[in-house]
Write a protein that holds these residues in place. Structure first.
Motif, PDB file in Angstrom:
ATOM      1  N   LEU A  20      -6.847  -3.335   2.539  1.00 38.25           N
ATOM      2  CA  LEU A  20      -5.969  -2.183   2.269  1.00 38.25           C
ATOM      3  C   LEU A  20      -4.719  -2.604   1.512  1.00 38.25           C
ATOM      4  O   LEU A  20      -4.100  -1.800   0.831  1.00 38.25           O
ATOM      5  CB  LEU A  20      -5.545  -1.525   3.586  1.00 38.25           C
ATOM      6  CG  LEU A  20      -6.613  -0.724   4.329  1.00 38.25           C
ATOM      7  CD1 LEU A  20      -6.099  -0.340   5.711  1.00 38.25           C
ATOM      8  CD2 LEU A  20      -7.003   0.523   3.561  1.00 38.25           C
TER       9      LEU A  20
ATOM     10  N   TRP B 125      -2.775  -0.139   9.805  1.00 38.66           N
ATOM     11  CA  TRP B 125      -4.239  -0.064   9.858  1.00 38.66           C
ATOM     12  C   TRP B 125      -4.876  -1.465   9.828  1.00 38.66           C
ATOM     13  O   TRP B 125      -5.961  -1.661   9.268  1.00 38.66           O
ATOM     14  CB  TRP B 125      -4.806   0.812   8.746  1.00 38.66           C
ATOM     15  CG  TRP B 125      -4.499   2.269   8.950  1.00 38.66           C
ATOM     16  CD1 TRP B 125      -5.061   3.095   9.885  1.00 38.66           C
ATOM     17  CD2 TRP B 125      -3.564   3.072   8.227  1.00 38.66           C
ATOM     18  NE1 TRP B 125      -4.517   4.354   9.779  1.00 38.66           N
ATOM     19  CE2 TRP B 125      -3.609   4.384   8.777  1.00 38.66           C
ATOM     20  CE3 TRP B 125      -2.690   2.822   7.167  1.00 38.66           C
ATOM     21  CZ2 TRP B 125      -2.823   5.419   8.303  1.00 38.66           C
ATOM     22  CZ3 TRP B 125      -1.908   3.865   6.696  1.00 38.66           C
ATOM     23  CH2 TRP B 125      -1.979   5.140   7.259  1.00 38.66           C
TER      24      TRP B 125
ATOM     25  N   THR C  92     -10.996  -0.302   5.281  1.00 39.28           N
ATOM     26  CA  THR C  92     -11.340   1.052   5.720  1.00 39.28           C
ATOM     27  C   THR C  92     -12.405   1.541   4.748  1.00 39.28           C
ATOM     28  O   THR C  92     -12.173   1.596   3.530  1.00 39.28           O
ATOM     29  CB  THR C  92     -10.105   1.970   5.681  1.00 39.28           C
ATOM     30  OG1 THR C  92      -9.062   1.354   6.431  1.00 39.28           O
ATOM     31  CG2 THR C  92     -10.414   3.327   6.288  1.00 39.28           C
TER      32      THR C  92
ATOM     33  N   ASN D  29     -14.206   4.472   4.692  1.00 39.33           N
ATOM     34  CA  ASN D  29     -14.524   5.883   4.454  1.00 39.33           C
ATOM     35  C   ASN D  29     -13.865   6.374   3.166  1.00 39.33           C
ATOM     36  O   ASN D  29     -13.839   7.558   2.904  1.00 39.33           O
ATOM     37  CB  ASN D  29     -14.187   6.767   5.659  1.00 39.33           C
ATOM     38  CG  ASN D  29     -12.700   6.858   5.942  1.00 39.33           C
ATOM     39  OD1 ASN D  29     -11.877   6.328   5.208  1.00 39.33           O
ATOM     40  ND2 ASN D  29     -12.353   7.535   7.030  1.00 39.33           N
TER      41      ASN D  29
ATOM     42  N   ASN E  74     -11.253   3.830   1.268  1.00 42.22           N
ATOM     43  CA  ASN E  74     -10.250   2.922   0.725  1.00 42.22           C
ATOM     44  C   ASN E  74     -10.828   1.642   0.127  1.00 42.22           C
ATOM     45  O   ASN E  74     -10.466   1.266  -0.994  1.00 42.22           O
ATOM     46  CB  ASN E  74      -9.213   2.599   1.799  1.00 42.22           C
ATOM     47  CG  ASN E  74      -8.815   3.843   2.581  1.00 42.22           C
ATOM     48  OD1 ASN E  74      -9.498   4.206   3.524  1.00 42.22           O
ATOM     49  ND2 ASN E  74      -7.767   4.519   2.161  1.00 42.22           N
TER      50      ASN E  74
ATOM     51  N   GLU F 209     -11.384  13.026   7.255  1.00 38.87           N
ATOM     52  CA  GLU F 209     -11.007  12.933   8.629  1.00 38.87           C
ATOM     53  C   GLU F 209     -10.470  14.288   9.019  1.00 38.87           C
ATOM     54  O   GLU F 209      -9.465  14.441   9.666  1.00 38.87           O
ATOM     55  CB  GLU F 209      -9.950  11.841   8.792  1.00 38.87           C
ATOM     56  CG  GLU F 209     -10.471  10.479   8.292  1.00 38.87           C
ATOM     57  CD  GLU F 209      -9.455   9.348   8.440  1.00 38.87           C
ATOM     58  OE1 GLU F 209      -8.401   9.502   9.057  1.00 38.87           O
ATOM     59  OE2 GLU F 209      -9.761   8.257   7.899  1.00 38.87           O
TER      60      GLU F 209
ATOM     61  N   ARG G 266      -5.883  15.114   2.853  1.00 35.84           N
ATOM     62  CA  ARG G 266      -5.937  14.035   1.845  1.00 35.84           C
ATOM     63  C   ARG G 266      -7.360  13.619   1.498  1.00 35.84           C
ATOM     64  O   ARG G 266      -7.645  13.198   0.385  1.00 35.84           O
ATOM     65  CB  ARG G 266      -5.117  12.839   2.332  1.00 35.84           C
ATOM     66  CG  ARG G 266      -5.623  12.215   3.608  1.00 35.84           C
ATOM     67  CD  ARG G 266      -4.582  11.308   4.264  1.00 35.84           C
ATOM     68  NE  ARG G 266      -5.098  10.731   5.496  1.00 35.84           N
ATOM     69  CZ  ARG G 266      -5.216  11.379   6.639  1.00 35.84           C
ATOM     70  NH1 ARG G 266      -4.853  12.640   6.713  1.00 35.84           N
ATOM     71  NH2 ARG G 266      -5.715  10.787   7.715  1.00 35.84           N
ATOM     72  N   HIS G 267      -8.268  13.693   2.446  1.00 36.93           N
ATOM     73  CA  HIS G 267      -9.668  13.354   2.132  1.00 36.93           C
ATOM     74  C   HIS G 267     -10.319  14.544   1.430  1.00 36.93           C
ATOM     75  O   HIS G 267     -10.116  15.686   1.829  1.00 36.93           O
ATOM     76  CB  HIS G 267     -10.452  13.055   3.409  1.00 36.93           C
ATOM     77  CG  HIS G 267     -10.118  11.727   4.018  1.00 36.93           C
ATOM     78  ND1 HIS G 267     -10.874  10.601   3.805  1.00 36.93           N
ATOM     79  CD2 HIS G 267      -9.100  11.355   4.817  1.00 36.93           C
ATOM     80  CE1 HIS G 267     -10.337   9.584   4.463  1.00 36.93           C
ATOM     81  NE2 HIS G 267      -9.255  10.008   5.085  1.00 36.93           N
TER      82      HIS G 267
ATOM     83  N   THR H 134      -1.093  11.322  -0.221  1.00 41.95           N
ATOM     84  CA  THR H 134      -1.107   9.851  -0.142  1.00 41.95           C
ATOM     85  C   THR H 134      -1.512   9.329  -1.519  1.00 41.95           C
ATOM     86  O   THR H 134      -2.162  10.047  -2.288  1.00 41.95           O
ATOM     87  CB  THR H 134      -2.118   9.336   0.902  1.00 41.95           C
ATOM     88  OG1 THR H 134      -3.440   9.672   0.464  1.00 41.95           O
ATOM     89  CG2 THR H 134      -1.882   9.953   2.274  1.00 41.95           C
TER      90      THR H 134
ATOM     91  N   TRP I 235      -3.747   7.114  -2.453  1.00 40.50           N
ATOM     92  CA  TRP I 235      -5.181   7.051  -2.743  1.00 40.50           C
ATOM     93  C   TRP I 235      -5.773   8.437  -2.952  1.00 40.50           C
ATOM     94  O   TRP I 235      -6.698   8.612  -3.750  1.00 40.50           O
ATOM     95  CB  TRP I 235      -5.944   6.272  -1.677  1.00 40.50           C
ATOM     96  CG  TRP I 235      -5.925   6.858  -0.295  1.00 40.50           C
ATOM     97  CD1 TRP I 235      -5.151   6.462   0.749  1.00 40.50           C
ATOM     98  CD2 TRP I 235      -6.726   7.953   0.191  1.00 40.50           C
ATOM     99  NE1 TRP I 235      -5.409   7.249   1.850  1.00 40.50           N
ATOM    100  CE2 TRP I 235      -6.375   8.159   1.540  1.00 40.50           C
ATOM    101  CE3 TRP I 235      -7.701   8.778  -0.372  1.00 40.50           C
ATOM    102  CZ2 TRP I 235      -6.952   9.152   2.333  1.00 40.50           C
ATOM    103  CZ3 TRP I 235      -8.287   9.767   0.421  1.00 40.50           C
ATOM    104  CH2 TRP I 235      -7.911   9.946   1.751  1.00 40.50           C
TER     105      TRP I 235
ATOM    106  N   HIS J 244       1.238   4.572   0.128  1.00 44.52           N
ATOM    107  CA  HIS J 244       0.474   5.594   0.875  1.00 44.52           C
ATOM    108  C   HIS J 244       1.354   6.735   1.321  1.00 44.52           C
ATOM    109  O   HIS J 244       0.924   7.896   1.109  1.00 44.52           O
ATOM    110  CB  HIS J 244      -0.215   4.891   2.059  1.00 44.52           C
ATOM    111  CG  HIS J 244      -1.014   5.792   2.942  1.00 44.52           C
ATOM    112  ND1 HIS J 244      -0.441   6.664   3.840  1.00 44.52           N
ATOM    113  CD2 HIS J 244      -2.352   5.968   3.076  1.00 44.52           C
ATOM    114  CE1 HIS J 244      -1.392   7.330   4.488  1.00 44.52           C
ATOM    115  NE2 HIS J 244      -2.560   6.915   4.036  1.00 44.52           N
TER     116      HIS J 244
ATOM    117  N   GLN K 145      -0.178   0.622   0.133  1.00 44.43           N
ATOM    118  CA  GLN K 145      -1.627   0.482   0.310  1.00 44.43           C
ATOM    119  C   GLN K 145      -2.203   0.390  -1.098  1.00 44.43           C
ATOM    120  O   GLN K 145      -1.925   1.246  -1.934  1.00 44.43           O
ATOM    121  CB  GLN K 145      -2.152   1.697   1.062  1.00 44.43           C
ATOM    122  CG  GLN K 145      -3.507   1.474   1.677  1.00 44.43           C
ATOM    123  CD  GLN K 145      -3.887   2.595   2.641  1.00 44.43           C
ATOM    124  OE1 GLN K 145      -3.370   2.688   3.735  1.00 44.43           O
ATOM    125  NE2 GLN K 145      -4.773   3.445   2.199  1.00 44.43           N
TER     126      GLN K 145
HETATM  127  C1  FUC Z   1      -7.938   6.431   6.260  1.00 44.22           C
HETATM  128  C2  FUC Z   1      -6.991   7.441   5.649  1.00 44.22           C
HETATM  129  C3  FUC Z   1      -5.553   7.111   5.849  1.00 44.22           C
HETATM  130  C4  FUC Z   1      -5.305   5.663   5.511  1.00 44.22           C
HETATM  131  C5  FUC Z   1      -6.217   4.775   6.313  1.00 44.22           C
HETATM  132  C6  FUC Z   1      -6.067   3.342   5.994  1.00 44.22           C
HETATM  133  O1  FUC Z   1      -8.034   6.585   7.633  1.00 44.22           O
HETATM  134  O2  FUC Z   1      -7.243   8.711   6.143  1.00 44.22           O
HETATM  135  O3  FUC Z   1      -4.799   7.940   4.991  1.00 44.22           O
HETATM  136  O4  FUC Z   1      -5.522   5.444   4.154  1.00 44.22           O
HETATM  137  O5  FUC Z   1      -7.538   5.120   6.045  1.00 44.22           O
END
Ligand code: FUC
Length: 749
Positions: free
Chosen positions: A338, A350, A355, A357, A359, A486, A567-568, A608, A610, A648, A652
């Motif tokens: 990250l 984090w 991550t 899903n 990143n 999410e 954000r997603h 964010t 990303w 972020h 990030q």
């Molecule tokens: C996911 C995103 C958050 C963040 C995290 C590291 O859970 O929803 O915004 O980037 O990864």
């Protein structure tokens, strides 16, 4: 005055970490503060992680899976989520975290005369940071870089006057002083020893050696003391037990090997190696900001925040993204986390892990199109670790063949769910999405040997879904339980839920995975039975659907979302990075994708870094250049730190990589079986030139444009594939020979 396009520069030292400048060779990284009297280089080594590998698969998962599925099918959400929180989450709930290696501190002994002429820069052309200033009449200079070929960090201190360089230096590790020993090894070297803790914690070593020209070097206690030298080279190395049985020996051996070279030789090796990658792509968006040439990077960024447009800052941002990938992901390093490799905290945001899903995948979006294909390999190697663990997770949690991973993984390739966080944790799609990168790499390189080597991994990822998918009452094959990362949905009765059946993103990822596997088996001419099975299953996956707002549905049912500006934007996976939707092939779906993006943005989406970067790529795929450019400006305005790191917030790195990929995607796209030239050129980018972008099929592309119209287009065929090129509405098709170059003329240019 600096070269605007290929550097970042500042008129003052870094006040904090977010102003320091990153250097790295994929494995060993530094954040250079550029302080005059007390220089700090915050250090990272990519394998300094807390603790060893563990089996975190929940032993009660499989037994309760049918009940959770039934509760979901019956609409008893709360009960399903409560049971899943106990039986499907990892035991314990978190994976391992990344830690800093430490700090190199250099305390200069300057006289008390006036300080003047201060500047510091990150030279992207050579991957070197420089700090320069004068004390009285003496000019001082530090050049710092991290060499991939020599695997060391090199710090060179020089002055315009003989015998002017005196300093004390030492290694340290965070405020907690989290190391065991710091020892002088000889009269010119120090070594720091430590272990990260936890069961089977990683043993690390960092060492530094001083080589002085004239003057003297000695150690006192645990300081290295340099006195009255003309010039000094510090050579720093680090190693851990993750890769080496005896990290100390490895560390010292690396320093000894490097110190056989002169500074000039180390520099030369580094530049040659770095430029082989960096120089492959050039981007010029016109030099309309020449009058701002004496503005430092942070001043330019501030002006953009005030509403100024600065196209050379955009191209610097693009090249900075490529620089960051070269510096944080090299063959034999771990993949970029990250934070790439740059992390200052013992327990980072984090965990500074992977991550998966969005990143970690976003980190690698520029790898192929921006001509840094070999930097993709650390991710591929990590997929193999995930494969081993993920087979166990697939079997023990879900009773399935193949392999799976959830929304995070760590240095050990842990695949059990992370956190007890219902909107994210129970999502068995992480490995599938990662595996699509194997296919992307093949598509860009047409490397059949690579595809052959990767096929088993693609197949095992697909096999998981052959077993995991459940046929619902409408005869559709769906994932359950899962989530749409999410976000939270609202049922007509007002009840809210996260865990669900068949979120749209899952079907889109599985569609892409099955399609890659099918095409791979055709190309390799193997596995016909499995291919046929996948073809059948693929037909029964839910297709992207248009909902009541005219949007792409995020869930199988047309639920409203709790956070419309979330954000997603997972349900647009099929638009980017997927290719199931595109303006020329699925116009209705792409209209709905526009509505989806507009709704997200109107409700505060893209908040964010990303998320903003993903939006840029999506507008690019929708061929909406202006909208993409507005979001590039927003990325700079709202989500960029003074050192151009993505925010972020906090820092990030994914937004840097996603933003870089998005800029490329405005100029060239190749996901539809054709090379689409300038598919989404913003009208503000009137004049420009790009060279060396890569397209699927093994092509390299150079383009220039003027007054918004294509001027020159040259295609280099690397693999001898047939080439289809589209510019505006004009299409050209021709056979190519590997190694040949094809200049093209279009009626409008
Ligand atoms: C996911 C995103 C958050 C963040 C995290 C590291 O859970 O929803 O915004 O980037 O990864």
């Amino acid at each position: 005055m600096q070269d605007l396009n290929t550097g970042l520069w500042y008129k003052q030292p870094a006040n904090d970490w977010n102003e320091a400048l990153p250097i790295g060779n994929g494995r060993l990284g530094g954040m250079v503060f550029g302080r005059v009297h007390k220089e700090r280089v915050q250090l990272n080594e990519d394998s300094v992680w807390y603790g060893g590998p563990r089996d975190r698969n929940n032993p009660d998962a499989l037994e309760h899976l049918p009940q959770i599925r039934k509760l979901l099918a019956d609409g008893r959400l709360k009960e399903a989520e409560d049971l899943a929180a106990l039986t499907l989450t990892g035991t314990p709930e978190t994976q391992r975290h990344y830690e800093p290696l430490g700090d190199l501190l250099i305390n200069m002994k300057h006289d008390d005369s006036d300080l003047s002429n201060y500047s510091r820069e990150l030279d992207l052309d050579h991957a070197i940071t420089r700090v320069q200033y004068s004390i009285g009449n003496t000019g001082f200079k530090r050049e710092i870089f991290t060499s991939y070929p020599d695997q060391v960090m090199v710090i060179r201190l020089t002055a315009t006057r003989a015998n002017a360089i005196s300093f004390q230096t030492l290694l340290d590790r965070a405020e907690a002083r989290n190391y065991d020993e710091l020892d002088a090894l000889s009269n010119n070297s120090l070594v720091m020893r430590g272990e990260t803790g936890g069961k089977d914690g990683i043993v690390f070593r960092g060492a530094v050696k001083a080589i002085a020209e004239n003057g003297s070097v000695k150690t006192l206690g645990n300081h290295l003391i340099v006195d009255k030298a003309n010039a000094v080279t510090l050579i720093l190395s680090a190693a851990t037990s993750y890769r080496y049985e005896d990290p100390e020996q490895q560390c010292l051996k690396t320093i000894e090997k490097a110190s056989v070279n002169t500074y000039q030789e180390l520099l030369q090796n580094h530049i040659e190696d770095y430029q082989k990658l960096f120089k492959r792509v050039t981007l010029n968006l016109g030099d309309d900001n020449k009058e701002d040439a004496d503005l430092a990077t942070d001043e330019r960024l501030d002006l953009v925040k005030e509403g100024n447009e600065d196209l050379s800052l955009v191209s610097t941002y693009f090249q900075f993204g490529r620089y960051l990938l070269i510096s944080s992901s090299r063959p034999n390093s771990l993949p970029a986390t990250l934070q790439g490799i740059w992390n200052e905290q013992m327990l980072p945001p984090w965990d500074s892990k992977f991550t998966i899903n969005i990143n970690a995948q976003m980190n690698y979006w520029p790898a192929e199109i921006c001509n840094l294909s070999e930097l993709h390999h650390p991710l591929f190697e990590h997929i193999e670790k995930i494969k081993t663990n993920g087979k166990k997770t697939a079997e023990s949690m879900y009773g399935c063949r193949g392999f799976t991973a959830h929304h995070n993984t760590d240095i050990w390739g842990d695949t059990a769910p992370q956190d007890i966080y219902m909107p994210a944790s129970i999502w068995p799609m992480g490995a599938a999405w990662l595996c699509l990168h194997l296919w992307e790499h093949f598509e860009f390189t047409r490397d059949v040997k690579f595809l052959d080597d990767s096929y088993d991994t693609l197949k095992e990822a697909a096999l998981f879904f052959v077993d995991f998918l459940i046929e619902n009452e409408e005869g559709l094959l769906i994932t359950t339980p899962s989530v749409s990362p999410e976000n939270t949905y609202i049922l007509p009765n007002g009840e809210k839920g996260t865990l669900c059946e068949g979120p749209s993103m899952d079907s889109q990822i599985i569609f892409a995975l099955f399609t890659s596997c099918i095409e791979a088996s055709e190309i390799l001419d193997i596995d016909q039975t499995f291919r046929e099975q996948l073809l059948e299953l693929r037909d029964k996956l839910p297709k992207p659907k248009i909902g009541k707002h005219g949007q792409i549905q995020e869930w199988l049912e047309d639920y409203d979302e709790e956070e419309p500006g979330h954000r997603h934007i997972s349900h647009l996976f099929a638009l980017y990075p997927g290719k199931q939707m595109s303006p020329n092939h699925t116009p209705e779906l792409t209209e709905a994708a526009k509505v989806t993006l507009e709704r997200r943005l109107q409700s505060g989406g893209g908040h964010t870094g990303w998320s903003r970067a993903w939006i840029i790529n999506m507008w690019a795929r929708l061929q909406e250049g202006e909208l993409a450019y507005q979001n590039i400006l927003e990325l700079l305005k709202s989500s960029t730190l003074p050192n151009l790191f993505d925010n972020h917030p906090p820092f990030q790195i994914d937004g840097n990589f996603g933003g870089t990929a998005g800029i490329a995607e405005l100029l060239l796209q190749s996901h539809n079986g054709e090379l689409h030239l300038l598919p989404a050129l913003p009208k503000q980018w009137t004049t420009g030139k790009v060279t060396g972008l890569k397209a699927r099929g093994g092509f390299e592309v150079d383009l220039s444009w003027d007054k918004g119209e294509l001027k020159e287009a040259v295609i280099h065929s690397l693999e001898g594939e047939k080439c289809v090129v589209l510019y505006n509405n004009e299409r050209k098709e021709f056979e190519t020979i590997a190694g040949q170059t094809y200049p093209l003329t279009f009626s409008e240019n």
